[in-house]
Enzyme design. Structure first.
Site, short mmCIF file in Angstrom:
data_model
loop_
_atom_site.label_atom_id
_atom_site.label_comp_id
_atom_site.label_asym_id
_atom_site.label_seq_id
_atom_site.Cartn_x
_atom_site.Cartn_y
_atom_site.Cartn_z
N THR A 241 -5.69 -1.41 7.19
CA THR A 241 -5.46 -2.71 6.87
C THR A 241 -6.56 -3.11 7.38
OG1 THR A 241 -4.51 -2.52 9.49
CG2 THR A 241 -2.89 -3.29 7.58
N ASP B 204 -1.08 7.22 6.79
CA ASP B 204 -1.37 5.81 6.82
C ASP B 204 -2.23 5.29 7.94
OD1 ASP B 204 -0.27 3.10 6.16
OD2 ASP B 204 1.73 3.69 7.15
N ARG C 111 6.21 -8.32 2.06
CA ARG C 111 7.21 -7.70 3.12
C ARG C 111 7.81 -9.30 3.29
NH1 ARG C 111 4.91 -4.48 6.51
NH2 ARG C 111 5.29 -2.23 5.22
N LYS D 68 1.50 -1.29 0.45
CA LYS D 68 -0.23 -0.11 0.06
C LYS D 68 0.93 1.22 -0.12
CE LYS D 68 -2.32 -1.20 3.53
NZ LYS D 68 -1.46 -2.57 3.80
N THR D 69 1.91 1.39 1.34
CA THR D 69 2.58 2.60 1.08
C THR D 69 3.87 2.80 -0.21
OG1 THR D 69 3.15 2.73 3.52
CG2 THR D 69 4.45 3.39 1.60
N1 LIG Z 1 3.66 -5.45 -6.03
C1 LIG Z 1 5.34 -5.46 -5.49
N2 LIG Z 1 6.12 -5.52 -6.24
C2 LIG Z 1 7.47 -5.51 -5.83
N3 LIG Z 1 7.47 -5.68 -4.18
C3 LIG Z 1 6.71 -5.46 -3.61
C4 LIG Z 1 5.82 -4.73 -4.47
N4 LIG Z 1 4.46 -4.65 -3.01
C5 LIG Z 1 5.26 -4.85 -2.25
N5 LIG Z 1 6.25 -4.65 -2.12
C6 LIG Z 1 7.74 -4.99 -0.78
O1 LIG Z 1 6.81 -5.46 0.18
C7 LIG Z 1 7.64 -4.16 0.88
C8 LIG Z 1 6.12 -3.99 1.64
O2 LIG Z 1 5.34 -3.02 0.76
P1 LIG Z 1 4.79 -2.07 1.57
O3 LIG Z 1 4.38 -1.41 0.55
O4 LIG Z 1 5.25 -1.03 2.60
O5 LIG Z 1 2.97 -2.72 2.29
P2 LIG Z 1 2.33 -2.18 2.97
O6 LIG Z 1 1.96 -0.50 3.33
O7 LIG Z 1 1.02 -2.39 2.93
O8 LIG Z 1 2.08 -2.32 4.49
C9 LIG Z 1 7.95 -2.86 0.00
O9 LIG Z 1 9.07 -2.50 0.82
C10 LIG Z 1 8.51 -4.13 -1.48
O10 LIG Z 1 10.29 -4.46 -1.19
MG LIG Z 2 2.39 0.84 4.17
#
Ligand SMILES: Nc1ncnc2c1ncn2[C@@H]1O[C@H](COP(=O)(O)OP(=O)(O)O)[C@@H](O)[C@H]1O
Ligand SMILES: [Mg+2]
Length: 351
Positions: free
Chosen positions: A171, A122, A230, A77-78
């Protein structure tokens, strides 16, 4: 079960648990975070939907609609919010629901936005209701209403805000208030990734970090990654640590091979379905103490001595995806697939 039983022998390795090492994990997160659309693997429908919204906004030279990204932790998401910001010119300001304590905090953020900037909030389900009230007119009409003074002399000041796009991530979409939810132009729901996409993510990460991993190893790590990028990246790092310390394959003996991948999972007590000890404890507690369920979330939380939010956000979504657990109005119920996975008999019968 089997891994749990063998737990004792694993204690010789002093290696971090998958949930620990937060600083290090944040560092890998930023090294591996995709910075271009074609590096963002999977979630094709969402990428396509965003493309349309962003291209239309750029054509009209307007700020894009407010966007809500929802889904379990670690799904991207981030990353997506940063990609959108980059696409729209690069300026993004980030904060989170719990970080905005007073209406004045939000007012300060909003009045300092430059035109067409992205504001990323967030953990949007943790925005406090008083702050939400300020957010509504800001999102809808780009107005900031502030109450100045107290008592009979209090008056409302109304300020115009620059055009901006709010991106909120959560989430727990169901905890967002209906008025807030209805003010987003689009909601993107991220789901767990397909094994093939997780494999691609592992291969990309291995290439960036200069890690050698053979196909078997990638396959094994992918299956244990809970469909979550992640987690996949974290397991890759742990497997590299393992191969360096205990030996692996390849010409220099440090490549992650099948043996190293399996040993890493065993050391972390992660089973072939990606379940960690805490997931198995949740299931066995319901089976052993509550006869398989239904059991209410508060009772379960007390029995596990685990925060309700952690159970609901981290453990349950993945267990439900596997068909191991059901949430019903009466409570949580363990499903037959979980009994089979854990090799536990249900009322004396092997399912
Ligand atoms: N679609 C994707 N393709 C490649 N790597 C991804 C992808 N989505 C997430 N990641 C990896 O996973 C990590 C976590 O993603 P993040 O955006 O921080 O998740 P969230 O904000 O949903 O918790 C990122 O640093 C990245 O390295
Ligand atoms: Mg995040």
């Amino acid at each position: 079960m089997s891994r749990e039983a063998k737990g004792g022998k694993n204690k010789a390795f002093l290696m971090p648990k998958p949930h620990s090492n937060q600083q290090e994990d944040r560092n890998i997160d930023s090294t591996l975070r995709p910075t271009a659309w074609d590096e963002y693997i999977g979630q094709e429908k969402i990428k396509h939907g965003l493309r349309v919204i962003l291209d239309a906004a750029k054509k009209r030279k307007e700020a894009a609609d407010h966007l809500l990204f929802s889904g379990p932790a670690g799904l991207g998401k981030t990353t997506l919010a940063y990609l959108v910001a980059r696409d729209l010119g690069g300026i993004i300001r980030t904060t989170s629901g719990p970080a905005i304590e007073k209406t004045g905090d939000l007012a300060a953020i909003l009045t300092n936005l430059t035109p067409n900037e992205i504001l990323f909030i967030d953990e949007a389900h943790r925005i406090n209701p008083m702050i939400e009230e300020v957010l509504y007119p800001a999102m809808e009409a780009r107005k900031l209403h502030l109450v100045v003074g107290k008592g009979p002399s209090a008056r409302t000041l109304s300020l115009d805000l620059p055009p901006f796009t709010l991106i909120a991530a959560t989430t727990r979409e169901n905890l967002l208030s209906q008025p807030l939810r209805s003010r987003f132009g689009a909601t993107m729901r991220l789901g767990y990734y397909e094994p093939a996409d997780i494999k691609k993510i592992l291969e990309r990460s291995a290439a960036i970090l200069g890690i050698a991993a053979d196909l078997d190893a990638v396959e094994i790590l992918a299956r244990a990654s809970r469909g979550t990028p992640r987690v996949a990246n974290r397991l890759l790092k742990r497997a590299r640590d393992f191969a360096e310390v205990h030996g692996g394959g390849g010409p220099d003996g440090t490549a992650i091979d099948r043996t190293a991948a399996l040993a890493t999972l065993e050391m972390l007590e992660i089973d072939e379905a990606g379940l960690e000890p805490s997931d198995r404890r949740l299931l066995t507690t319901i089976i052993e103490k509550f006869n398989g369920g239904p059991v209410g979330i508060n009772t379960l939380s007390a029995a596990l001595a685990e925060d309700r939010g952690v159970i609901e956000d981290i453990y349950e979504p993945y267990l439900m995806t596997l068909g191991f657990l059901q949430r019903s109005s009466a409570g949580r119920v363990v499903l037959p697939a979980a009994y089979r996975h854990l090799k536990i008999k249900d009322r004396g019968e092997l399912l």
